[in-house]
Structures are given as structure tokens and as C-alpha cells.
Design a protein around this motif. Structure first.
Motif, mmCIF file in Angstrom:
data_model
loop_
_atom_site.group_PDB
_atom_site.id
_atom_site.type_symbol
_atom_site.label_atom_id
_atom_site.label_comp_id
_atom_site.label_asym_id
_atom_site.label_seq_id
_atom_site.Cartn_x
_atom_site.Cartn_y
_atom_site.Cartn_z
ATOM 1 N N GLN A 15 0.871 4.170 -2.991
ATOM 2 C CA GLN A 15 0.507 5.684 -2.612
ATOM 3 C C GLN A 15 1.671 6.563 -3.025
ATOM 4 O O GLN A 15 1.483 7.414 -3.706
ATOM 5 C CB GLN A 15 0.441 5.758 -1.173
ATOM 6 C CG GLN A 15 0.215 7.200 -0.749
ATOM 7 C CD GLN A 15 -1.195 7.554 -1.224
ATOM 8 O OE1 GLN A 15 -2.331 7.019 -1.188
ATOM 9 N NE2 GLN A 15 -1.104 8.892 -1.685
ATOM 10 N N ASP A 29 0.783 -1.170 0.067
ATOM 11 C CA ASP A 29 -0.078 -0.107 -0.050
ATOM 12 C C ASP A 29 0.731 1.076 0.002
ATOM 13 O O ASP A 29 0.558 2.202 -0.810
ATOM 14 C CB ASP A 29 -1.050 0.050 1.123
ATOM 15 C CG ASP A 29 -1.849 -1.133 1.194
ATOM 16 O OD1 ASP A 29 -2.196 -1.681 0.169
ATOM 17 O OD2 ASP A 29 -2.450 -1.462 2.088
ATOM 18 N N ASN A 75 1.109 6.700 -6.956
ATOM 19 C CA ASN A 75 -0.039 7.687 -7.133
ATOM 20 C C ASN A 75 0.288 9.013 -6.852
ATOM 21 O O ASN A 75 -0.231 10.084 -7.740
ATOM 22 C CB ASN A 75 -1.279 7.409 -6.208
ATOM 23 C CG ASN A 75 -2.138 6.025 -6.708
ATOM 24 O OD1 ASN A 75 -1.775 5.496 -7.567
ATOM 25 N ND2 ASN A 75 -2.585 5.376 -5.429
#
Length: 301
Positions: A26, A22, A29
Motif C-alpha cells: 500500500q 500488505d 502504491n
């Protein structure tokens, strides 16, 4: 200094945790957002430069209101117009260069988007498979332990009924004991089968996690003007979750004398096939600056 790698720093001891993955997603992104903002800036700046260049061209080609009788002034005006025209052409060329850079950035974003999407689909599927198999394994373990308790109760009931006169009742207890023993054997086999399947899923997940980390590191290597390793070092040291992947879930025999002596989080049982220990990179960057660009500037002077 040992290089920090994504695949060696984003693990968790919890087999169901996805915190390391994760964190990387992130990070990607955020990078995608930064690329889009930079692309928009280039396009906007290109439009400004082109508009300014065209305005200068119109100014340089505008005819004077009257004809000067002084030759030196006329020549000065011609030189001035030529210089303005040259500056205008420079602004127009700069606008074209900025648009070309924006186009390259857009291509880079689209290419990374496709690669990231493929990897995310694989990782999402393997995460779901791992969670589902873990649940099945824990359910099988609970069922196995319950069947063991049922068998123990049946054995105690037979022991207590040793002095009973009624043979029919004793026969029922013996039948129940035999049935419970068969149930224990079946549940034990099912439990061990789920343990084996879970370990295969775990190893497949670890392999895909490593592949994803290696692929995401390639994103940074695509940005040739950036200090790639310093960027990776900075992100790893800021967001790393652990350097040791989760241990396999081991089979636990209900009647093992060592069961209650096993420390929390440590499992014992038959050795299941698994990959050797992953490399544990160590990092201590001398300078944690993030994504520096050496001797490079987009500012027009």
C-alpha cells in the motif's frame, strides 16, 4: 539510534497473515501515485513556461508602429526588447529542464514498476503455496487425530468383548483393531511429512519476504534528494506490524501427556530445522517528519 528496517518490522505471529506485506505494498502504491502526480505537474508547468516564453519572444520581436525620432527613447526600447527576449529564453530553458525532470520521473516509475511486478509475482505465488500447504497440514492433523480416536474405540471394544463366548465376533474386533493401528501409523507418517513440508515452505516464504523488504527499501534510496532514513523511520513507526515472524507449526502427538498442558499458540514436538532468529531492530526517531528535502526547491522565482 538503531536503524529501522522493513525486514525487521513487518511480521505477524499468524503464519497465514500477510498484513505486513500488505502495508508495504500500500505504501508503494501511494508512492507510485505521488510520483505520477509530480510528473504530471512538471509536464503541465513546462507547457506553461514554454507558452509564456514564446509569448514574450513574440512581444520582443514585434516591430514598433512608428519610428521614434528621439535616440534615447529608441535605445531604451531596444534595451527593453533585449531584456524581454532574455526573460523569454529563461522561461523556455526552464520548460526544457522541467520536461527533462518529468522524463526522469517517468523512467523511474517504469523501472520501479517492473521491479515491483517481479517481486509481487513471487510473493503472491509463495503466499498461495504457504496457505495451501497449511490447509493440507491441518487436514492431515485432523485425519491423524480421528484415526487415533478410532483405534482407541477399537481397543475399548476388544477390552469389553473379553468375556464374549462368540469367537467370530472377537476375531472381527481384533481385525478392526489391527486395521485401525495400521491406519494410525499411516496417518501419523502423512501428518509428519506435511509438517516438514510446511516448515520448508514457511522458511522459503520468510526468505522471500526479507528479499522483498530489502528491494522495496531500495526504492527510497533512488530518490537522492530525500532524507531516505527519516522516510523509512517514519513509515516503519507508523505502519509496522511486528518484529517476530511466525513460529513453525510443530508436530503434536495425539497421545502426548503434555498435549493439554501446552499454552495456546505454543507448540511442542521434534525440533525442525529452521533459520536462526531474525535481527530485531529498535527505532525511536528523534524527529518523525516525513521525506524532507534539504535546501531544495522547484519553485521558480
Amino acid at each position: 539510534m538503531t536503524r529501522s528496517l522493513f525486514k525487521g518490522n513487518f511480521w505477524s505471529a499468524d503464519i497465514l497473515s500477510t498484513i505486513g506485506y500488505d502495508n508495504i505494498i500500500q505504501h508503494l502504491n501511494n508512492g507510485r501515485k505521488n510520483c505520477k502526480e509530480f510528473e504530471d505537474f512538471l509536464k503541465e508547468r513546462a507547457a506553461i513556461e514554454e507558452r509564456y516564453g514564446k509569448d514574450l519572444l513574440n512581444l520582443s520581436r514585434k516591430k514598433p508602429c512608428g519610428q521614434s525620432e528621439i535616440n534615447t527613447l529608441k535605445r531604451a526600447l531596444e534595451v527593453f526588447k533585449q531584456q524581454v527576449d532574455n526573460v523569454a529564453q529563461c522561461h523556455i530553458q526552464l520548460a526544457q529542464s522541467l520536461r527533462e525532470e518529468a522524463r526522469k520521473m517517468e523512467e523511474f516509475r517504469e523501472k520501479q514498476k517492473l521491479q515491483r511486478k517481479k517481486t509481487e509475482l513471487v510473493m503472491d505465488a509463495i503466499h498461495k503455496q504457504k496457505s495451501l500447504q497449511f490447509k493440507k497440514t491441518m487436514d492431515a492433523k485432523k485425519n491423524y487425530e480421528q484415526k487415533c480416536r478410532d483405534k482407541d474405540e477399537a481397543e475399548q471394544a476388544v477390552s469389553r468383548s473379553a468375556n464374549l463366548v462368540n469367537p467370530k465376533q472377537q476375531e472381527k474386533l481384533f481385525v478392526k483393531l489391527a486395521t485401525s493401528k495400521t491406519a494410525v501409523e499411516d496417518s501419523d507418517k502423512a501428518y509428519m511429512l506435511h509438517i516438514s513440508t510446511l516448515d520448508k515452505v514457511r522458511e522459503e516464504w520468510q526468505s522471500e519476504h526479507i528479499k522483498a523488504c530489502e528491494m522495496y527499501e531500495q526504492v527510497r534510496k533512488s530518490l537522492e534528494m530525500c532524507s531516505i532514513q527519516r522516510d523509512i523511520e517514519y513509515f516503519v513507526n507508523q505502519r509496522k506490524t511486528g518484529q517476530i515472524p511466525p513460529a513453525p507449526i510443530m508436530y503434536e502427538n495425539f497421545y502426548s501427556s503434555q498435549k493439554n498442558a501446552v499454552p495456546a499458540g505454543k507448540a511442542t514436538g521434534p525440533n525442525l530445522a529452521r533459520r536462526g532468529p531474525l535481527p530485531i531492530p529498535k527505532s525511536s526517531p528523534d524527529d518523525p517528519d516525513y521525506s524532507l528535502v534539504d535546501d531544495y526547491s522547484l519553485l521558480y522565482q
